[in-house]
Design an enzyme around this catalytic site. Structure first.
Site, short mmCIF file in Angstrom:
data_model
loop_
_atom_site.label_atom_id
_atom_site.label_comp_id
_atom_site.label_asym_id
_atom_site.label_seq_id
_atom_site.Cartn_x
_atom_site.Cartn_y
_atom_site.Cartn_z
N HIS A 157 0.84 -1.21 0.00
CA HIS A 157 0.00 0.00 0.00
C HIS A 157 0.87 1.27 0.00
O HIS A 157 0.43 2.31 0.46
CB HIS A 157 -0.95 0.04 1.19
N SER A 278 15.23 21.49 -17.00
CA SER A 278 14.06 22.33 -17.21
C SER A 278 14.52 23.61 -17.89
O SER A 278 15.62 24.11 -17.63
CB SER A 278 13.41 22.67 -15.87
N LYS A 284 16.58 21.71 -11.82
CA LYS A 284 15.88 20.47 -12.12
C LYS A 284 16.73 19.44 -12.86
O LYS A 284 17.43 19.76 -13.81
CB LYS A 284 14.61 20.74 -12.95
N GLU A 291 9.85 8.40 -17.04
CA GLU A 291 8.47 8.86 -17.28
C GLU A 291 8.00 8.40 -18.65
O GLU A 291 6.85 8.00 -18.83
CB GLU A 291 8.40 10.38 -17.17
#
Ligand code: ARG
Length: 460
Positions: A157, A278, A284, A291
């Site tokens: 979980h 970025s 970043k 992804e």
């Protein structure tokens, strides 16, 4: 030029819009090598059963090989008006050798030809994907020794559950990938049956030898029923399902490592070579590759849905709908291949952030279940021990301490069955050492598995 598939029965020209609508050469041209190999094997068989002379066979074979060379070098521009790669190659043959070329399609239809070419393409692609799976397994295995001393939280979980050795995680992925390999091997058996010779739908009256063609093309056998074969795309759907499950495994892994690379988790550093920055936020370093792996898996699963829907309402046997199987099939394999190719170097290059992991590993009471089992081993019923340890954890939470920090008096206030030796199982290092069962994260078990996989992968 009119399509060679339009026989003398046609009284009207093809509408130009149909040509553009019906062509598949823009995507099936990648089957050309298999198509030519299949044609040469077919011609060879026709010669053996005296449907072609030796000279005719030789001429067909040599010309097809020349055409293959031209296609390899991009010297034979695709002719969209010829519908598909099968007609394209055949027409190139006829353009060069005339009537002899017109004999190649004897006892053959594009229906069995397309099916055979696709089977050969899938068979080869499955083998390539299988090799990439082995490489990814090897990448996970290569981490095991070095990461052996790292204890990670196992989650259920997404809540901290029990402590595990880092290599236990890597071995978990190796197992998933192994099932993917088994599915490839199983699916490959059904792919590896030759369709050639069922002709359009009912077989042929000509004296062909299907076994001959099948073995020349390295198929395990021949399909049994011409009606079934003409309509069958199970092997396309099934192999795309196998890709979908691989994609799902990679997507879950990518999601996990994306989370692990956040400041909040701070468990892992993804190699910068696979990250992007970025355009506005200078600090970043984003895990875009992971992804995209998660994102691209959707395409593979979408391809599976497309294929399922494509076949579900088709009466026997071949229907032109089936031409639409190739874009999703190719995309599923191409995407899965790209995902696997990038996963392996990321797995090899990522670094566990040992200090950050260790700094918080005693948080979350990962040793609570071990404590409960320690009570059970001393004769306490499981439900009683479960309740008692819950109360102990609650006490520790209130005091803001770990279980090993709780003084013995506190334990003894809650149970008269606890003595000093309880501290031998408390804390994640002790908890890890206490595991025993097969398949557990017990260091000896994990060592066994690493050894087993090292020898398996050496022989893979
Ligand atoms: N391009 C078609 C396909 O890929 C070829 C089969 C055509 N057969 C036919 N009966 N029209 O499925």
């Amino acid at each position: 030029m009119a399509s060679p598939s339009r026989s003398g029965v046609f009284q009207a020209e093809t509408d130009a819009r149909l040509e553009a609508y019906a062509e598949s050469i823009s995507f099936d041209s990648r089957l050309y090598e298999h198509d030519i190999r299949g044609s040469i094997a077919h011609a060879n068989m026709l010669r053996d059963v005296d449907l072609l002379t030796e000279e005719e066979f030789k001429l067909i074979k040599d010309t097809l090989e020349t055409i293959r060379g031209e296609l390899d070098r991009g010297e034979l521009p695709m002719r969209f008006e010829l519908e598909d790669i099968h007609m394209h190659v055949e027409q190139a043959l006829i353009d060069r050798i005339g009537d002899t070329g017109r004999k190649l399609h004897t006892a053959r239809s594009r229906n069995d030809q397309v099916s055979t070419d696709t089977r050969m393409w899938i068979r080869q692609s499955l083998d390539e994907i299988d090799a990439l799976l082995v490489d990814l397994q090897a990448a996970f295995l290569s981490r095991c020794e070095n990461d052996f001393d790292v204890v990670l939280p196992a989650y259920t979980h997404l809540q901290r559950a029990q402590p595990v050795l880092a290599p236990h995680y890597w071995l978990a992925y190796i197992e998933k990938l192994e099932r993917d390999r088994q599915r490839i091997a199983d699916c490959r058996k059904r792919v590896n049956q030759c369709s050639l010779g069922i002709a359009a739908v009912a077989g042929t009256t000509l004296p062909i030898d299907r076994q001959h063609t099948a073995s020349a093309l390295d198929f395990e056998g021949i399909t049994a029923n011409s009606l079934d074969t003409s309509s069958d795309r199970d092997f396309v759907v099934e192999s795309t399902f196998v890709m979908s499950l691989i994609a799902s495994h990679l997507s879950g892994w990518a999601e996990e490592w994306i989370l692990w690379s956040t400041v909040e988790f701070d468990f892992i550093q993804i190699p910068q070579a696979f990250c992007t920055g970025s355009s506005i936020m200078p600090q970043k370093v984003n895990p875009d590759t992971l992804e995209l792996t998660r994102g691209k898996s959707a395409r593979v699963m979408g391809a599976l849905q497309t294929l399922m829907l494509l076949i579900k309402n088709l009466p026997l046997a071949y229907n032109r709908d089936l031409q639409e199987d190739k874009p999703p099939l190719f995309d599923a394999f191409d995407t899965t291949r790209a995902m696997l190719e990038l996963a392996a170097p990321i797995v090899r290059g990522a670094e566990l952030k040992r200090e950050s992991i260790a700094a918080r590993i005693e948080k979350g009471y990962l040793d609570a279940t071990t404590l409960m089992e320690w009570m059970i081993a001393r004769g306490m019923p499981q439900r009683t021990a479960h309740h008692l340890v819950g109360a102990i954890v609650s006490e520790a939470m209130q005091q803001g301490v770990t279980l090993s920090d709780l003084p013995l008096e506190t334990y003894q206030k809650l149970s008269d069955q606890i003595d000093e030796s309880v501290y031998e199982v408390l804390g994640t290092a002790n908890a890890i050492a206490a595991f025993r069962s097969e398949g557990s994260t017990a260091p000896a078990r994990v060592r066994e598995q690493i050894k087993l996989w090292t020898s398996r992968l050496e022989n893979a």
